[in-house]
Motif scaffolding. Structure first.
Motif, PDB file in Angstrom:
ATOM      1  N   MET A 159       0.828  -1.204   0.000  1.00 48.45           N
ATOM      2  CA  MET A 159       0.000   0.000   0.000  1.00 48.45           C
ATOM      3  C   MET A 159       0.867   1.261   0.000  1.00 48.45           C
ATOM      4  O   MET A 159       0.585   2.219  -0.717  1.00 48.45           O
ATOM      5  CB  MET A 159      -0.940  -0.007   1.211  1.00 48.45           C
ATOM      6  CG  MET A 159      -2.036  -1.059   1.119  1.00 48.45           C
ATOM      7  SD  MET A 159      -2.903  -1.377   2.672  1.00 48.45           S
ATOM      8  CE  MET A 159      -3.487   0.223   3.133  1.00 48.45           C
ATOM      9  N   ALA A 160       1.943   1.255   0.791  1.00 49.29           N
ATOM     10  CA  ALA A 160       2.840   2.412   0.854  1.00 49.29           C
ATOM     11  C   ALA A 160       3.558   2.614  -0.477  1.00 49.29           C
ATOM     12  O   ALA A 160       3.724   3.749  -0.933  1.00 49.29           O
ATOM     13  CB  ALA A 160       3.848   2.242   1.986  1.00 49.29           C
ATOM     14  N   ALA A 161       3.985   1.523  -1.116  1.00 53.14           N
ATOM     15  CA  ALA A 161       4.661   1.623  -2.411  1.00 53.14           C
ATOM     16  C   ALA A 161       3.706   2.177  -3.469  1.00 53.14           C
ATOM     17  O   ALA A 161       4.089   3.027  -4.284  1.00 53.14           O
ATOM     18  CB  ALA A 161       5.207   0.263  -2.832  1.00 53.14           C
ATOM     19  N   GLU A 162       2.453   1.714  -3.464  1.00 53.54           N
ATOM     20  CA  GLU A 162       1.467   2.215  -4.425  1.00 53.54           C
ATOM     21  C   GLU A 162       1.185   3.696  -4.192  1.00 53.54           C
ATOM     22  O   GLU A 162       1.041   4.467  -5.134  1.00 53.54           O
ATOM     23  CB  GLU A 162       0.182   1.393  -4.343  1.00 53.54           C
ATOM     24  CG  GLU A 162       0.334  -0.004  -4.890  1.00 53.54           C
ATOM     25  CD  GLU A 162      -0.849  -0.920  -4.597  1.00 53.54           C
ATOM     26  OE1 GLU A 162      -1.785  -0.506  -3.870  1.00 53.54           O
ATOM     27  OE2 GLU A 162      -0.822  -2.068  -5.084  1.00 53.54           O
ATOM     28  N   LYS A 163       1.134   4.085  -2.908  1.00 54.44           N
ATOM     29  CA  LYS A 163       0.902   5.495  -2.570  1.00 54.44           C
ATOM     30  C   LYS A 163       2.088   6.337  -3.073  1.00 54.44           C
ATOM     31  O   LYS A 163       1.885   7.410  -3.649  1.00 54.44           O
ATOM     32  CB  LYS A 163       0.749   5.623  -1.058  1.00 54.44           C
ATOM     33  CG  LYS A 163       0.494   7.020  -0.558  1.00 54.44           C
ATOM     34  CD  LYS A 163       0.334   6.991   0.962  1.00 54.44           C
ATOM     35  CE  LYS A 163       0.379   8.340   1.575  1.00 54.44           C
ATOM     36  NZ  LYS A 163       0.345   8.274   3.054  1.00 54.44           N
ATOM     37  N   ALA A 164       3.316   5.841  -2.886  1.00 55.27           N
ATOM     38  CA  ALA A 164       4.504   6.568  -3.340  1.00 55.27           C
ATOM     39  C   ALA A 164       4.531   6.680  -4.858  1.00 55.27           C
ATOM     40  O   ALA A 164       4.961   7.705  -5.396  1.00 55.27           O
ATOM     41  CB  ALA A 164       5.762   5.872  -2.828  1.00 55.27           C
ATOM     42  N   ASP A 165       4.055   5.657  -5.564  1.00 55.69           N
ATOM     43  CA  ASP A 165       4.029   5.683  -7.024  1.00 55.69           C
ATOM     44  C   ASP A 165       3.059   6.732  -7.561  1.00 55.69           C
ATOM     45  O   ASP A 165       3.241   7.231  -8.664  1.00 55.69           O
ATOM     46  CB  ASP A 165       3.630   4.309  -7.580  1.00 55.69           C
ATOM     47  CG  ASP A 165       4.748   3.284  -7.438  1.00 55.69           C
ATOM     48  OD1 ASP A 165       5.892   3.681  -7.174  1.00 55.69           O
ATOM     49  OD2 ASP A 165       4.445   2.079  -7.577  1.00 55.69           O
ATOM     50  N   HIS A 166       2.038   7.055  -6.774  1.00 57.88           N
ATOM     51  CA  HIS A 166       1.022   8.023  -7.225  1.00 57.88           C
ATOM     52  C   HIS A 166       1.380   9.463  -6.863  1.00 57.88           C
ATOM     53  O   HIS A 166       0.640  10.381  -7.174  1.00 57.88           O
ATOM     54  CB  HIS A 166      -0.351   7.657  -6.653  1.00 57.88           C
ATOM     55  CG  HIS A 166      -0.926   6.447  -7.294  1.00 57.88           C
ATOM     56  ND1 HIS A 166      -0.809   5.197  -6.724  1.00 57.88           N
ATOM     57  CD2 HIS A 166      -1.579   6.271  -8.472  1.00 57.88           C
ATOM     58  CE1 HIS A 166      -1.400   4.308  -7.517  1.00 57.88           C
ATOM     59  NE2 HIS A 166      -1.863   4.936  -8.571  1.00 57.88           N
ATOM     60  N   LEU A 167       2.497   9.645  -6.173  1.00 58.69           N
ATOM     61  CA  LEU A 167       2.899  11.016  -5.783  1.00 58.69           C
ATOM     62  C   LEU A 167       3.706  11.678  -6.863  1.00 58.69           C
ATOM     63  O   LEU A 167       4.324  11.177  -7.681  1.00 58.69           O
ATOM     64  CB  LEU A 167       3.700  10.983  -4.470  1.00 58.69           C
ATOM     65  CG  LEU A 167       2.901  10.541  -3.246  1.00 58.69           C
ATOM     66  CD1 LEU A 167       3.820  10.524  -2.020  1.00 58.69           C
ATOM     67  CD2 LEU A 167       1.727  11.466  -2.991  1.00 58.69           C
TER      68      LEU A 167
END
Length: 167
Positions: A159-167
């Motif tokens: 979830m954190a990696a996906e959130k970082a990818d969307h930033l």
């Protein structure tokens, strides 16, 4: 009747990993989501539904379906009704049928590193203490504990990696 008392802990952040470092807030938000959608985090569940929310979402009653191929559990292939109480920002407290209890606890070590611990008080009414069946149940339920903590941390990192990818 046998009551198993089991706990398993892992560090939340791997110092040797390239995955994003998780904060207490990241882990807490994940545990809140896990209370509503356990199958996203726990390999032993394959479906769920929230039945009721009380006290402004601090208490969640859910049904979770235990995966049919989870041979370690006597609940395999069955729906289980659980009540979860959120104790922000430290723990979730689940009451299961038959009085079993599960806690998910976020804690800090001496260097302020985060740990995730799951504790279990599993009531097994059909198992007698100090028997080969009791030994097997303890081993099986420890495997469930380990996979649950590891699965939760994996899901939180994803979830954190996906959130970082969307930033």
């Amino acid at each position: 009747m046998l009551t198993l008392h089991i706990a398993y802990t892992e560090p939340v952040n791997d110092k040797n990993s390239d995955s994003p470092r998780l904060t207490r807030e990241d882990v807490w938000n994940g545990l809140k989501l896990k209370a509503r959608r356990p199958e996203t985090f726990i390999p032993s569940f394959d479906d769920s539904r929230v039945i009721e929310e009380k006290e402004n979402g601090k208490v969640i009653v859910r049904e979770a379906h235990v995966a049919a191929d989870l041979h370690e559990s006597p609940m395999a292939g069955k729906w289980v009704t659980e009540e979860c109480t959120l104790h922000e920002p430290v723990k979730t407290y689940f009451t299961l049928p038959g009085g079993s209890i599960v806690q998910n606890i976020i804690s800090e070590g001496p260097d302020r590193s985060l740990f995730l611990t799951f504790t279990y008080d599993w009531n097994l009414p059909d198992v007698e203490p100090r028997t080969p069946e009791a030994k097997r149940a303890e081993s099986d339920h420890m495997r469930i504990a380990v996979s649950s903590v590891q699965g939760t941390i994996r899901a939180l990192r994803k979830m954190a990696a996906e959130k970082a990818d969307h930033l």
